[in-house]
Design an enzyme around this catalytic site. Structure first.
Site, PDB file in Angstrom:
ATOM      1  N   ARG A 155       6.670  13.907   8.183  1.00 39.28           N
ATOM      2  CA  ARG A 155       5.303  14.404   8.488  1.00 39.28           C
ATOM      3  C   ARG A 155       4.389  13.231   8.630  1.00 39.28           C
ATOM      4  O   ARG A 155       3.346  13.400   9.322  1.00 39.28           O
ATOM      5  CB  ARG A 155       4.879  15.332   7.367  1.00 39.28           C
ATOM      6  CG  ARG A 155       5.706  16.656   7.221  1.00 39.28           C
ATOM      7  CD  ARG A 155       5.553  17.412   6.050  1.00 39.28           C
ATOM      8  NE  ARG A 155       6.231  16.764   5.034  1.00 39.28           N
ATOM      9  CZ  ARG A 155       6.589  17.314   3.775  1.00 39.28           C
ATOM     10  NH1 ARG A 155       6.057  18.622   3.601  1.00 39.28           N
ATOM     11  NH2 ARG A 155       7.513  17.043   3.062  1.00 39.28           N
ATOM     12  N   ARG A 232       9.658   2.072   2.820  1.00 34.93           N
ATOM     13  CA  ARG A 232       9.974   1.303   1.631  1.00 34.93           C
ATOM     14  C   ARG A 232      10.666  -0.014   1.669  1.00 34.93           C
ATOM     15  O   ARG A 232      11.359  -0.115   2.863  1.00 34.93           O
ATOM     16  CB  ARG A 232      11.140   2.305   0.762  1.00 34.93           C
ATOM     17  CG  ARG A 232      10.507   3.545   0.190  1.00 34.93           C
ATOM     18  CD  ARG A 232       9.697   2.906  -1.038  1.00 34.93           C
ATOM     19  NE  ARG A 232       9.111   4.227  -1.856  1.00 34.93           N
ATOM     20  CZ  ARG A 232       7.860   4.739  -1.998  1.00 34.93           C
ATOM     21  NH1 ARG A 232       7.056   4.227  -1.073  1.00 34.93           N
ATOM     22  NH2 ARG A 232       7.646   5.631  -2.417  1.00 34.93           N
ATOM     23  N   GLU A 261       8.758  -4.741  -5.727  1.00 36.09           N
ATOM     24  CA  GLU A 261       7.277  -4.902  -5.893  1.00 36.09           C
ATOM     25  C   GLU A 261       6.871  -4.891  -7.331  1.00 36.09           C
ATOM     26  O   GLU A 261       7.792  -4.378  -8.265  1.00 36.09           O
ATOM     27  CB  GLU A 261       6.593  -3.695  -5.484  1.00 36.09           C
ATOM     28  CG  GLU A 261       6.631  -3.461  -4.191  1.00 36.09           C
ATOM     29  CD  GLU A 261       6.179  -2.203  -3.477  1.00 36.09           C
ATOM     30  OE1 GLU A 261       5.619  -1.447  -4.223  1.00 36.09           O
ATOM     31  OE2 GLU A 261       6.602  -1.815  -2.394  1.00 36.09           O
ATOM     32  N   HIS A 279       0.920  -2.623  -1.240  1.00 31.63           N
ATOM     33  CA  HIS A 279       1.302  -1.115  -1.233  1.00 31.63           C
ATOM     34  C   HIS A 279       0.101  -0.145  -1.629  1.00 31.63           C
ATOM     35  O   HIS A 279      -0.075   0.383  -2.421  1.00 31.63           O
ATOM     36  CB  HIS A 279       2.413  -0.850  -2.359  1.00 31.63           C
ATOM     37  CG  HIS A 279       3.029   0.122  -2.271  1.00 31.63           C
ATOM     38  ND1 HIS A 279       4.295   0.471  -2.782  1.00 31.63           N
ATOM     39  CD2 HIS A 279       2.901   1.612  -1.726  1.00 31.63           C
ATOM     40  CE1 HIS A 279       4.835   1.726  -2.666  1.00 31.63           C
ATOM     41  NE2 HIS A 279       3.975   2.338  -1.816  1.00 31.63           N
TER      42      HIS A 279
HETATM   43  C1  DGY Z   1       4.342   7.241  -2.218  1.00 31.89           C
HETATM   44  O1  DGY Z   1       3.713   8.140  -2.364  1.00 31.89           O
HETATM   45  O2  DGY Z   1       5.514   7.325  -1.926  1.00 31.89           O
HETATM   46  C2  DGY Z   1       3.499   6.046  -1.405  1.00 31.89           C
HETATM   47  O3  DGY Z   1       4.556   4.902  -0.957  1.00 31.89           O
HETATM   48  C3  DGY Z   1       2.363   5.456  -2.150  1.00 31.89           C
HETATM   49  O4  DGY Z   1       1.621   4.820  -1.540  1.00 31.89           O
END
Ligand code: DGY
Length: 313
Positions: A155, A232, A261, A279
């Protein structure tokens, strides 16, 4: 007086939501405690606490020591931080916060496309360091007519694609299987990389996609290619990426996510052909508020015996 339901908050994912949760439930702030205190709190909560709220991308494994755990309400869409072996084995339900963040993450993806192709960060530094009078910066890369290859076109990927079309980019994508989309489908990431000027990774993380973007893929992207990651960090071999940037096997990269991270590999910090963000894909005031509300709504649904709004299968 009706007593409040007990909810263990694993990390300080969004102060505004934490405040609302504190008002609504009997909350316990796990992140404020030392390791021993965490262990003690979890023992105290055994049998009385069934719910945990946590950021989906940084989950403290200690939460699974809570034997009475029945629901994890995640703040975030990507649930790669959840140990599904444990949750499935113990019938612990998991919810996340999909859709409300699609626009914000798609915006940051496009920001990285523009920042890398037009060398925005270095251009800013160039002006501040008063280098402008000495001559121009090298030219950037135009977008119209180029191909943006999206690895993992869900999405959010579709939102990125619709924004990219307005810049005149052509869209190609790779998913496990083709979708009903008017874009060119590639059954392998390698072939998509070969066909792309900009390769954008939206993979969800987890063991299945670990290091899916490796030295081979980057070589296929080529010396004029740009790599963007807003999915990711674990999906990328960061050592290979840093080497590709350093040896100019690719032209530039733009990253919002990392494997460990908030630690960013030193080799990436040293390169000036990579734009590094902390992020912040979903980090707008509006989006974080909407994500927080979904965390609360899922907990409310659970405690009132209703179906969760956004349960992860
Ligand atoms: C998530 O919601 O998985 C995003 O990476 C946050 O920014």
């Amino acid at each position: 007086m009706v007593s409040k339901h007990s909810v263990l908050l694993a990390n300080e994912f969004h102060p505004e939501t934490i405040k609302k949760l504190d008002e609504k439930f009997q909350t316990h702030h796990l992140w404020e405690l030392s390791f021993d205190e965490k262990k003690r709190l979890i023992q105290e909560l055994q049998g009385t606490c069934e719910a945990i709220a946590t950021a989906s991308w940084m989950v403290d494994e200690i939460i699974y020591e809570l034997n009475s755990l029945k629901i994890i309400s995640c703040f975030g869409v990507g649930v790669d931080g959840i140990n599904f072996e444990v949750t499935r084995g113990r019938n612990i339900r998991v919810s996340n916060t999909p859709d409300v963040l699609n626009d914000a993450v798609a915006d940051i993806a496009i920001a990285l496309v523009l920042a890398t192709t037009r060398n925005i960060v270095n251009a800013d530094r160039f002006v501040r360091e008063k280098k402008w009078p000495q001559g121009p910066l090298p030219f950037g890369m135009g977008l119209a007519g180029k191909t943006l290859g999206i690895v993992g076109c869900g999405r959010i990927g579709e939102e990125i694609a619709s924004r990219a079309l307005t810049f005149g980019l052509k869209i190609a994508y790779h998913n496990r299987s083709p979708k009903d989309l008017p874009y060119s489908y590639y059954s392998s990431i390698a072939h998509l990389a070969e066909a792309s000027d900009i390769l954008l990774c939206m993979l969800p993380g987890g063991e299945g996609t670990k290091n899916a973007i490796n030295a081979d893929i980057l070589k296929k992207l080529g010396s004029t290619g740009i790599f963007i990651n807003v999915g990711r960090g674990s999906s990328v071999d960061e050592v290979a990426l840093a080497a590709a940037l350093q040896k100019q096997h690719i032209f530039a990269a733009g990253l919002d996510v990392y494997a460990d991270e908030p630690n960013v590999p030193e080799e990436l910090l040293e390169q000036d052909n990579v734009v590094l963000l902390p992020h912040i894909g979903s980090a707008t005031v509006e989006t974080r508020k909407a994500m927080g509300q979904l965390v609360i709504d899922n907990l409310d649904a659970y405690f009132s015996g209703k179906p969760l709004l956004t349960e992860v299968g």
